[in-house]
Design a protein around this motif. Structure first.
Motif, PDB file in Angstrom:
ATOM      1  N   TYR A   1       0.864  -1.182   0.000  1.00  0.00           N
ATOM      2  CA  TYR A   1       0.000   0.000   0.000  1.00  0.00           C
ATOM      3  C   TYR A   1       0.900   1.231   0.000  1.00  0.00           C
ATOM      4  N   GLN A   2       0.845   2.000  -1.098  1.00  0.00           N
ATOM      5  CA  GLN A   2       1.771   3.131  -1.205  1.00  0.00           C
ATOM      6  C   GLN A   2       1.495   4.226  -0.178  1.00  0.00           C
ATOM      7  N   ALA A   3       0.237   4.295   0.302  1.00  0.00           N
ATOM      8  CA  ALA A   3      -0.103   5.318   1.297  1.00  0.00           C
ATOM      9  C   ALA A   3       0.732   5.138   2.558  1.00  0.00           C
ATOM     10  N   TYR A   4       1.107   3.880   2.855  1.00  0.00           N
ATOM     11  CA  TYR A   4       1.884   3.625   4.067  1.00  0.00           C
ATOM     12  C   TYR A   4       3.317   4.140   3.962  1.00  0.00           C
ATOM     13  N   LEU A   5       3.786   4.347   2.726  1.00  0.00           N
ATOM     14  CA  LEU A   5       5.150   4.850   2.556  1.00  0.00           C
ATOM     15  C   LEU A   5       5.283   6.304   2.975  1.00  0.00           C
ATOM     16  N   MET A   6       4.154   7.014   3.007  1.00  0.00           N
ATOM     17  CA  MET A   6       4.202   8.408   3.450  1.00  0.00           C
ATOM     18  C   MET A   6       4.284   8.492   4.975  1.00  0.00           C
ATOM     19  N   MET A   7       3.973   7.382   5.638  1.00  0.00           N
ATOM     20  CA  MET A   7       3.835   7.430   7.090  1.00  0.00           C
ATOM     21  C   MET A   7       5.126   7.708   7.862  1.00  0.00           C
ATOM     22  N   PRO A   8       6.276   7.117   7.449  1.00  0.00           N
ATOM     23  CA  PRO A   8       7.500   7.445   8.214  1.00  0.00           C
ATOM     24  C   PRO A   8       7.762   8.946   8.254  1.00  0.00           C
ATOM     25  N   LEU A   9       7.557   9.600   7.119  1.00  0.00           N
ATOM     26  CA  LEU A   9       7.779  11.046   7.048  1.00  0.00           C
ATOM     27  C   LEU A   9       6.753  11.792   7.892  1.00  0.00           C
ATOM     28  N   TYR A  10       5.505  11.324   7.816  1.00  0.00           N
ATOM     29  CA  TYR A  10       4.421  11.960   8.584  1.00  0.00           C
ATOM     30  C   TYR A  10       4.675  11.838  10.078  1.00  0.00           C
ATOM     31  N   PHE A  11       5.065  10.627  10.495  1.00  0.00           N
ATOM     32  CA  PHE A  11       5.310  10.423  11.923  1.00  0.00           C
ATOM     33  C   PHE A  11       6.561  11.180  12.381  1.00  0.00           C
ATOM     34  N   ALA A  12       7.556  11.267  11.487  1.00  0.00           N
ATOM     35  CA  ALA A  12       8.769  12.016  11.848  1.00  0.00           C
ATOM     36  C   ALA A  12       8.419  13.487  12.071  1.00  0.00           C
ATOM     37  N   PHE A  13       7.588  14.038  11.190  1.00  0.00           N
ATOM     38  CA  PHE A  13       7.181  15.441  11.330  1.00  0.00           C
ATOM     39  C   PHE A  13       6.339  15.630  12.589  1.00  0.00           C
ATOM     40  N   ALA A  14       5.399  14.695  12.810  1.00  0.00           N
ATOM     41  CA  ALA A  14       4.507  14.801  13.966  1.00  0.00           C
ATOM     42  C   ALA A  14       5.289  14.679  15.262  1.00  0.00           C
TER      43      ALA A  14
ATOM     44  N   VAL B   1      -6.867   0.220   3.314  1.00  0.00           N
ATOM     45  CA  VAL B   1      -6.603  -1.222   3.450  1.00  0.00           C
ATOM     46  C   VAL B   1      -7.907  -2.023   3.323  1.00  0.00           C
ATOM     47  N   PHE B   2      -8.971  -1.538   3.943  1.00  0.00           N
ATOM     48  CA  PHE B   2     -10.230  -2.300   3.981  1.00  0.00           C
ATOM     49  C   PHE B   2     -11.206  -1.915   2.870  1.00  0.00           C
ATOM     50  N   SER B   3     -10.766  -1.040   1.942  1.00  0.00           N
ATOM     51  CA  SER B   3     -11.704  -0.641   0.869  1.00  0.00           C
ATOM     52  C   SER B   3     -11.934  -1.775  -0.130  1.00  0.00           C
TER      53      SER B   3
ATOM     54  N   SER C   1     -11.797   0.432  -7.666  1.00  0.00           N
ATOM     55  CA  SER C   1     -11.336   0.773  -6.307  1.00  0.00           C
ATOM     56  C   SER C   1     -10.784   2.191  -6.199  1.00  0.00           C
ATOM     57  N   ALA C   2     -10.047   2.651  -7.229  1.00  0.00           N
ATOM     58  CA  ALA C   2      -9.470   4.002  -7.162  1.00  0.00           C
ATOM     59  C   ALA C   2     -10.582   5.047  -7.103  1.00  0.00           C
ATOM     60  N   PHE C   3     -11.634   4.810  -7.889  1.00  0.00           N
ATOM     61  CA  PHE C   3     -12.778   5.739  -7.893  1.00  0.00           C
ATOM     62  C   PHE C   3     -13.423   5.775  -6.511  1.00  0.00           C
ATOM     63  N   GLY C   4     -13.646   4.601  -5.934  1.00  0.00           N
ATOM     64  CA  GLY C   4     -14.326   4.514  -4.645  1.00  0.00           C
ATOM     65  C   GLY C   4     -13.630   5.299  -3.564  1.00  0.00           C
ATOM     66  N   ILE C   5     -12.341   5.016  -3.389  1.00  0.00           N
ATOM     67  CA  ILE C   5     -11.616   5.634  -2.284  1.00  0.00           C
ATOM     68  C   ILE C   5     -11.445   7.133  -2.517  1.00  0.00           C
ATOM     69  N   SER C   6     -11.201   7.525  -3.775  1.00  0.00           N
ATOM     70  CA  SER C   6     -10.972   8.965  -4.030  1.00  0.00           C
ATOM     71  C   SER C   6     -12.255   9.765  -3.844  1.00  0.00           C
ATOM     72  N   ILE C   7     -13.402   9.202  -4.273  1.00  0.00           N
ATOM     73  CA  ILE C   7     -14.670   9.933  -4.123  1.00  0.00           C
ATOM     74  C   ILE C   7     -15.020  10.095  -2.642  1.00  0.00           C
ATOM     75  N   VAL C   8     -14.878   9.000  -1.902  1.00  0.00           N
ATOM     76  CA  VAL C   8     -15.240   9.037  -0.478  1.00  0.00           C
ATOM     77  C   VAL C   8     -14.426  10.094   0.257  1.00  0.00           C
ATOM     78  N   PHE C   9     -13.113  10.132   0.002  1.00  0.00           N
ATOM     79  CA  PHE C   9     -12.296  11.092   0.751  1.00  0.00           C
ATOM     80  C   PHE C   9     -12.378  12.507   0.213  1.00  0.00           C
ATOM     81  N   SER C  10     -12.648  12.649  -1.082  1.00  0.00           N
ATOM     82  CA  SER C  10     -12.847  14.017  -1.600  1.00  0.00           C
ATOM     83  C   SER C  10     -14.087  14.618  -0.957  1.00  0.00           C
ATOM     84  N   VAL C  11     -15.174  13.830  -0.909  1.00  0.00           N
ATOM     85  CA  VAL C  11     -16.419  14.336  -0.327  1.00  0.00           C
ATOM     86  C   VAL C  11     -16.216  14.692   1.145  1.00  0.00           C
ATOM     87  N   GLN C  12     -15.523  13.782   1.852  1.00  0.00           N
ATOM     88  CA  GLN C  12     -15.258  14.019   3.275  1.00  0.00           C
ATOM     89  C   GLN C  12     -14.431  15.287   3.477  1.00  0.00           C
TER      90      GLN C  12
END
Lengths: 278, 266
Positions: free
Chosen positions: A203-216, B69-71, B165-176
């Motif tokens: 999950y590429q989103a998790y790769l941003m986390m080390p930097l995020y946690f370091a900043f936080a 992860v759970f999307s 999946s990309a559409f789902g997660i991006s729409i949900v978080f854009s709206v939020q």
């Protein structure tokens, strides 16, 4: 090698992450410029403030710079920091390694390209803003008149901390150095998600986390870094005028980030040459 | 469960880092666990300005990661060998109910792990105090955040079944994010009343900020800053109704979509 770096930069600049990040920063910069135009629309030329105070990253308290500072870890990782994970996941890296003529040249050119792309993504919008501000708000006063104007400026209280003589007399040069500092920071820190993508790429989103946690973790941290013990706010190192960090702190921080990025780059190269991928 | 266990490390770490200041750096001698929860999501000011909105957006991070992860939790059954899976599934409603109960459990665990991070730093610094009579505020936090996180994740799953999946997660978080940014329309320089207050009361995101509630315990006000007087019942009603609507929509979609013929993940 230069040809490899050029090709990698071209690939990265065409990717969605770099474009989105560039557009977001450009939007912030234009909004800030528009806000300044609205505030100072009816003012005489002599009443214009120094452009050092109008820069997006100088506007900390209730400005657009606040959003950039809060989401900085994501803005740093997004343009190019996740590229290695993307390429490994789609197995494009095998093709690119053969095209670049070996693992070392591929990973070395990748490191250089990531630094250049992140640097450019931050540098161009801020430079555009500097030029716009210089053209619009330059009051063209003599040095003596500027001195008088600055003595009444409210930002002077915070000015005692950092490169004050330069901000006082040469605001354009001061902003240029500020932009270079922020861009080098961004480029250097982009190595961290790149190094992390060697160990994880699901999950590429998790790769941003080390930097995020370091900043936080670095925010409001009362620790001793290379000599002095004080409360550190990471925003101080990016917002120069409103921040509390001294120029000595800045140099230490630049040294620290430099070491961090060099260690990350070496880690990438060592892991790549050993062939111990995951 | 084994597959997802490692992803709870991040909410736990998040809890540790964001309670670090209160536990080790501040001069306060002690704090109760519900105080940490009440300040959750950046509501330490009495009105919505850019700082608070930034804090709210920043506190979405562990929940966004959970949703990423759970999307695919329900959607994956439609991707991998869905023909074999659904020919053997006699009652889709029962299967769907089972899956969403499991998903709700996972989202509750996510909120609990953030809280465990807070408790861990509090225990190490010996500043945390447990008083059982006000622990229901902790219960409020866990239940409301679980409902919210569950609704978002389920919506991302449903949109993924329909459009990818990309559409789902991006729409949900854009709206939020857009709904959260609408809090900026509240004029912080004016008094919080009339239409200015309505912008806060009618925004569902306001109900995620602990300190904007009005909470009394034995005649004493223990939570909330004037003049934000949000009611907990309204908070539950809003997010509960969103949750029920999403579940029903999901039930309809699960019955309607047979199998996914073409690969949407290219």
């Amino acid at each position: 090698m230069i040809r490899n770096i050029k090709a990698q930069v071209q690939i990265l600049l065409r990717q969605k992450g770099a474009n989105v990040c560039f557009l977001l920063l450009m939007l912030c910069v234009i909004l800030n410029y528009y806000k300044n135009l609205k505030i100072y629309s009816g003012f005489e030329k002599i009443c214009f403030p120094s452009i050092a105070t109008l820069f997006t990253m100088s506007d900390w308290l209730d400005g657009i710079g606040y959003y950039i500072i809060i989401f900085l870890p994501f803005l740093i990782a997004l343009p190019a920091g996740l590229s290695l994970a993307k390429e490994t996941k789609t197995n494009v890296h095998i093709y690119l390694v053969t095209r670049c003529g070996g693992k070392f040249s591929y990973y070395f050119s990748k490191i250089c390209a990531v630094f250049i792309v992140t640097f450019l993504v931050f540098f161009i919008p801020f430079m555009v803003e500097l030029l716009l501000n210089w053209y619009t708000f330059s009051n063209g006063l003599s040095k003596d008149a500027l001195d008088v104007l600055w003595s009444y400026d409210t930002h002077q209280e915070g000015m005692g901390t950092l490169i004050n003589t330069m901000a006082f007399h040469y605001p354009v040069r001061y902003i240029f150095i500020h932009i270079l500092y922020v861009c080098f920071f961004a480029g250097g820190l982009a190595m961290i998600p790149l190094a992390c993508s060697f160990f994880y790429d699901k999950y590429q989103a998790y790769l941003m986390m080390p930097l995020y946690f370091a900043f936080a973790a670095f925010d409001r941290m009362h620790i001793k870094i290379l000599g002095s013990k004080s409360t550190h706010y990471y925003s101080d190192y990016f917002v120069w005028l409103d921040g509390q960090a001294t120029s000595y702190d800045m140099k230490r921080m630049a040294f620290f980030v430099g070491i961090l990025s060099i260690v990350s780059s070496l880690l990438i190269l060592i892991c790549a040459m050993k062939g111990e991928k995951k | 469960m084994k597959l997802y266990w490692k992803y709870y490390f991040f909410p736990f770490l998040y809890g540790i880092i964001f309670s670090w200041y209160a536990s080790f750096q501040s001069k306060a001698t002690h704090f109760q666990i519900w105080e940490a929860v009440a300040l959750f999501n950046g509501g330490y000011l009495n009105t919505a300005n850019s700082k608070v909105v930034c804090c709210i957006l920043q506190n979405y991070v562990p929940f966004i990661l959970f949703s990423i992860v759970f999307s695919t939790y329900i959607y994956r059954h439609f991707c991998n060998c869905s023909v074999y899976f659904f020919t053997r599934c006699e009652n889709r409603s029962r299967w769907y109910t089972k899956e969403i109960i499991k998903l709700f459990g996972f989202s509750t665990l996510n909120s609990i792990f953030i809280l465990l991070g807070h408790i861990a730093t509090g225990l190490i610094s010996k500043k945390i105090v447990f008083s059982l009579d006000q622990m229901w505020i902790v219960g409020w936090y866990i239940s409301l955040y679980s409902i919210w996180c569950f609704s978002l994740t389920l919506m991302a799953n449903i949109l993924a079944i329909l459009k990818g999946s990309a559409f789902g997660i991006s729409i949900v978080f854009s709206v939020q994010a857009i709904i959260t940014l609408l809090l900026l329309t509240i004029d912080s320089k004016k008094e919080l009343s009339g239409s200015n207050l309505k912008r806060m009361v009618y925004n569902p995101v306001s109900y995620l900020v602990g300190n904007w509630y009005r909470v009394y315990w034995r005649g004493k006000k223990i939570m909330g800053v004037e003049p934000c007087n949000l009611s907990m019942t309204t908070g539950y009603a809003i997010w509960g109704s969103v949750c029920i609507a999403v579940v029903l929509f999901g039930m309809y979609v699960v019955h309607k979509v047979e199998i996914i013929k073409s690969n949407k993940e290219i």
